[in-house]
Design an enzyme around this catalytic site. Structure first.
Site, short mmCIF file in Angstrom:
data_model
loop_
_atom_site.label_atom_id
_atom_site.label_comp_id
_atom_site.label_asym_id
_atom_site.label_seq_id
_atom_site.Cartn_x
_atom_site.Cartn_y
_atom_site.Cartn_z
N SER A 42 18.07 29.58 2.22
CA SER A 42 17.73 28.05 2.05
C SER A 42 16.36 27.96 2.11
CB SER A 42 18.47 27.26 3.17
OG SER A 42 18.16 27.86 4.46
N HIS A 46 22.73 28.53 -3.50
CA HIS A 46 22.49 27.72 -2.16
C HIS A 46 23.64 26.80 -2.01
CE1 HIS A 46 19.80 25.11 0.41
NE2 HIS A 46 20.45 25.96 1.22
N GLU A 83 23.03 24.56 -5.09
CA GLU A 83 21.69 24.81 -5.74
C GLU A 83 21.88 26.01 -6.42
OE1 GLU A 83 18.93 21.59 -3.30
OE2 GLU A 83 19.02 23.61 -2.80
N ASN A 114 16.41 20.26 0.41
CA ASN A 114 15.68 20.32 1.81
C ASN A 114 14.14 19.95 1.50
OD1 ASN A 114 17.40 21.25 3.66
ND2 ASN A 114 17.21 23.38 3.16
P1 NAI Z 1 25.02 33.68 10.78
O1 NAI Z 1 24.06 33.94 11.81
O2 NAI Z 1 26.33 32.72 11.21
O3 NAI Z 1 25.63 34.96 10.04
C1 NAI Z 1 25.10 36.08 9.45
C2 NAI Z 1 25.77 37.15 9.45
O4 NAI Z 1 25.08 38.28 8.70
C3 NAI Z 1 26.05 37.60 10.70
O5 NAI Z 1 27.42 37.89 10.90
C4 NAI Z 1 25.18 39.03 10.83
O6 NAI Z 1 26.05 39.95 11.69
C5 NAI Z 1 25.32 39.23 9.36
N1 NAI Z 1 24.15 40.38 9.01
C6 NAI Z 1 22.87 40.12 9.36
N2 NAI Z 1 22.15 41.10 8.91
C7 NAI Z 1 23.11 41.85 8.17
C8 NAI Z 1 22.89 42.85 7.00
N3 NAI Z 1 21.54 43.55 6.82
N4 NAI Z 1 23.95 43.15 6.18
C9 NAI Z 1 24.96 42.72 6.39
N5 NAI Z 1 25.21 41.72 7.29
C10 NAI Z 1 24.40 41.20 8.14
O7 NAI Z 1 24.31 32.79 9.63
P2 NAI Z 1 24.71 31.71 8.66
O8 NAI Z 1 24.57 30.35 9.30
O9 NAI Z 1 25.93 32.12 8.04
O10 NAI Z 1 23.59 31.81 7.47
C11 NAI Z 1 23.46 32.98 6.69
C12 NAI Z 1 22.61 32.78 5.54
O11 NAI Z 1 22.85 31.49 4.85
C13 NAI Z 1 20.83 32.58 5.88
O12 NAI Z 1 20.40 33.04 5.00
C14 NAI Z 1 20.75 31.18 5.85
O13 NAI Z 1 19.49 30.85 5.85
C15 NAI Z 1 21.78 30.54 4.80
N6 NAI Z 1 22.11 29.35 4.77
C16 NAI Z 1 22.56 28.49 6.09
C17 NAI Z 1 22.99 27.50 5.97
C18 NAI Z 1 23.39 26.59 7.55
O14 NAI Z 1 23.40 25.72 7.63
N7 NAI Z 1 23.72 27.85 8.53
C19 NAI Z 1 22.81 26.58 4.83
C20 NAI Z 1 22.64 27.23 3.80
C21 NAI Z 1 21.90 28.51 3.68
#
Ligand code: NAI
Length: 522
Positions: free
Chosen positions: A123, A144, A156, A194
């Site tokens: 994001s 996105h 997006e 954003n």
């Molecule tokens: P989260 O922390 O809930 O989940 C991330 C997951 O990725 C975790 O389960 C972790 O173990 C895993 N992980 C970390 N490094 C890894 C790797 N090298 N290989 C495989 N798995 C790995 O985070 P969330 O909220 O799901 O966000 C994930 C992505 O989505 C981020 O890049 C964030 O910026 C993006 N995003 C998040 C939004 C939100 O509102 N939370 C909205 C839009 C995008």
């Protein structure tokens, strides 16, 4: 339509909140989905949660039991990254860190076929930068999604400098096949949502800082007059002030400290205090059992004035400044208030804008000057301004500001007039542009700049703000409704009043103004 074939395999890397949501919608749309995470337990949890979500949807009749079972069966755990080598599309939703994302995509590129599309759900990181080290950077694109993914329609589709048009088009069409509303955007800080949403928070902070009202009052005006689902403070309490502050700082830095995006000292203090919002039990509001309900300012009941007049013809096509006034006058008339089209000497103000008059008060739609300034400019002390509403016919509340010079009697008459039409009247202190008008003008300004800079189209920015953050109307459609001329006037007055570059008018707004063109055809 160039969506990925329905029998393609999709991999989702990262099985947290976002990854699980993405897997849920892709499998429901008929695609086989492989889920991977460095923590195997995150995959098991995601599979379990998604199964429960499908069961709930089946209970509600949104899918049949057979569809739920089939979608569940299409979801698989990938034990290692090598297991995703047969995928046509990989969507990454891991930690928000450039080096980690680059490392993952480099590993993936060595495993997948040459025509496999690599998508990132980042994001805030440049899609161009994530792709830069790849052997084939043209295959990487931003996809996105918004949280919660199954409920938020927007995707997006972000093209970095190297992204191929074909790849972006395939991901766009695939998003449609997944039941989403995609928009194309160029990789620039904040992408569309954003970036364009920043003024919604920022103007809230400015209003609070200048003591226009307290948080509960400003929230209520944005909701009950502006038609937004939530006001800025309750929304930031939900998002978390730490998260919101960090996004604001990141966009501000990414635009090399453009004053448009300046963060708020007040929000920094909220973070310093640990008042992060719902998650910490206290933000602007208190949460938990027994927490008091917020109370917005509302004026006490006043008598209905006897004579009301309107000082200008308000014909036209219903759009623009006179359209706004007309819809307010219609609300008054529907409440059986006679609005005379004959202005008596008492109501004759020296302002070209249409005004309502009662008991000596001149009542104008805010044009970005304070009421005090306008009273001074017109040499008409009894001046009261009202704020924009999404739709005066249905608005529960109207916000007003009275000039410092305005008499109590004249102000009371204005309050009585709006109350007679069924509005709750909220007084904001006399800040330029009031709350809804100032917010909408700045949202439209940012949206126009995004279009002007080639980030996205007019249609895309309006869809993005409606589908990504639930705005009741796209910012540019709103500019059309209020009139580009009036939006420019408001911004011009704000820029003049504050002497800040923050309120500079987008060149695209000026260009529309010069030709009288609107953003959308009717
Ligand atoms: P989260 O922390 O809930 O989940 C991330 C997951 O990725 C975790 O389960 C972790 O173990 C895993 N992980 C970390 N490094 C890894 C790797 N090298 N290989 C495989 N798995 C790995 O985070 P969330 O909220 O799901 O966000 C994930 C992505 O989505 C981020 O890049 C964030 O910026 C993006 N995003 C998040 C939004 C939100 O509102 N939370 C909205 C839009 C995008």
């Amino acid at each position: 339509m160039s969506a990925l074939a329905n029998n393609s395999i999709v991999a989702v890397i990262g099985s947290g909140a976002m990854g699980a949501g993405i897997a849920q919608v892709a499998a429901a749309a008929g695609y086989t989905v492989k889920l991977y995470d460095t923590r195997a337990e995150a995959v098991s949890k995601a599979l379990l949660d998604i199964g429960k979500m499908y069961a709930k949807l089946a209970e509600k009749g949104r899918m049949t039991a057979d569809e739920a079972a089939a979608a569940t069966a299409r979801l698989q755990a990938a034990g290692s990254l090598a297991d995703v080598s047969d995928c046509a599309l990989v969507v990454e939703a891991i930690v928000e860190n450039l080096d980690v994302k680059r490392g993952l995509f480099a590993e993936l590129e060595a495993l997948v076929s040459d025509d496999c599309i690599l998508a990132t759900n980042t994001s805030s990181i440049s899609v161009t930068a994530i792709a830069a080290k790849l052997r084939r950077p043209e295959r990487l694109v931003g996809m996105h999604f918004f949280n919660p993914v199954p409920l938020m329609a927007l995707v997006e589709v972000i093209s970095g400098l190297a992204t191929s048009e074909q790849v972006a088009a395939t991901v766009y069409d695939t998003s449609i096949a997944w039941g989403k509303s995609p928009v194309h955007a160029k990789s620039t800080p904040g992408f569309i949502v954003n970036r364009v949403a920043r003024p919604f928070y920022a103007e809230g902070w400015r209003l609070l800082n200048e003591q226009a009202g307290d948080a509960a009052t400003i929230d209520c005006v944005l909701r009950e007059a502006g038609g937004f689902r939530m006001g800025p403070f309750e929304l930031m309490d939900l998002i978390g002030h730490d998260v919101n502050f960090s996004v604001t700082q990141s966009v501000f830095g990414a635009y090399f400290n453009d004053p448009r995006f300046t963060p708020s000292v007040l929000q920094q203090e909220m973070v310093n205090a640990g008042f992060l919002g719902r998650k910490s039990g206290r933000g602007f509001y208190l949460y938990g059992e027994g927490a008091p309900a917020p109370v917005a300012q509302a004026e006490s009941a006043q008598a209905t004035p006897e004579f009301v007049a309107l000082s200008a013809a308000i014909g036209g096509d219903g759009r623009g400044h006179s359209g706004v006034i007309r819809s307010l006058v219609q609300r008054l008339e529907q409440a059986s208030i006679t609005v005379s089209r004959r202005v008596t000497h008492e109501g004759q103000a020296m302002d070209e804008a249409p005004a309502l008059h009662c008991n000596g008060a001149a009542i104008y739609l805010t044009d970005g000057r304070s009421a005090t300034q306008r009273a001074h400019d017109n040499q008409h002390p009894d001046t009261v301004l009202f704020d924009l509403a999404l739709d005066y016919a249905g608005a529960k509340r109207i916000a007003v500001a009275r000039a410092d010079q305005c008499s109590d009697a004249a102000y009371a008459a204005v309050v009585g007039l709006f109350q007679a039409a069924g509005f709750i009247v909220t007084r904001l202190d006399d800040v330029p542009g009031l709350a809804v008008m100032r917010t909408v003008a700045m949202l439209a300004n940012e949206a126009a700049d995004a279009v002007n800079q080639g980030v996205c189209t007019v249609a895309a920015v309006d869809i993005a703000m409606q589908k990504g953050v639930n705005y009741p109307r796209g910012p540019l459609a709103w500019a059309d409704a209020v009139g580009v001329q009036h939006i420019v006037t408001v911004l011009h007055h704000l820029a003049q009043g504050y002497g800040e570059d923050r309120y500079r008018v987008s060149p695209l707004l000026r260009r529309k103004l010069a030709t009288g063109a609107t953003f959308h055809a009717e």
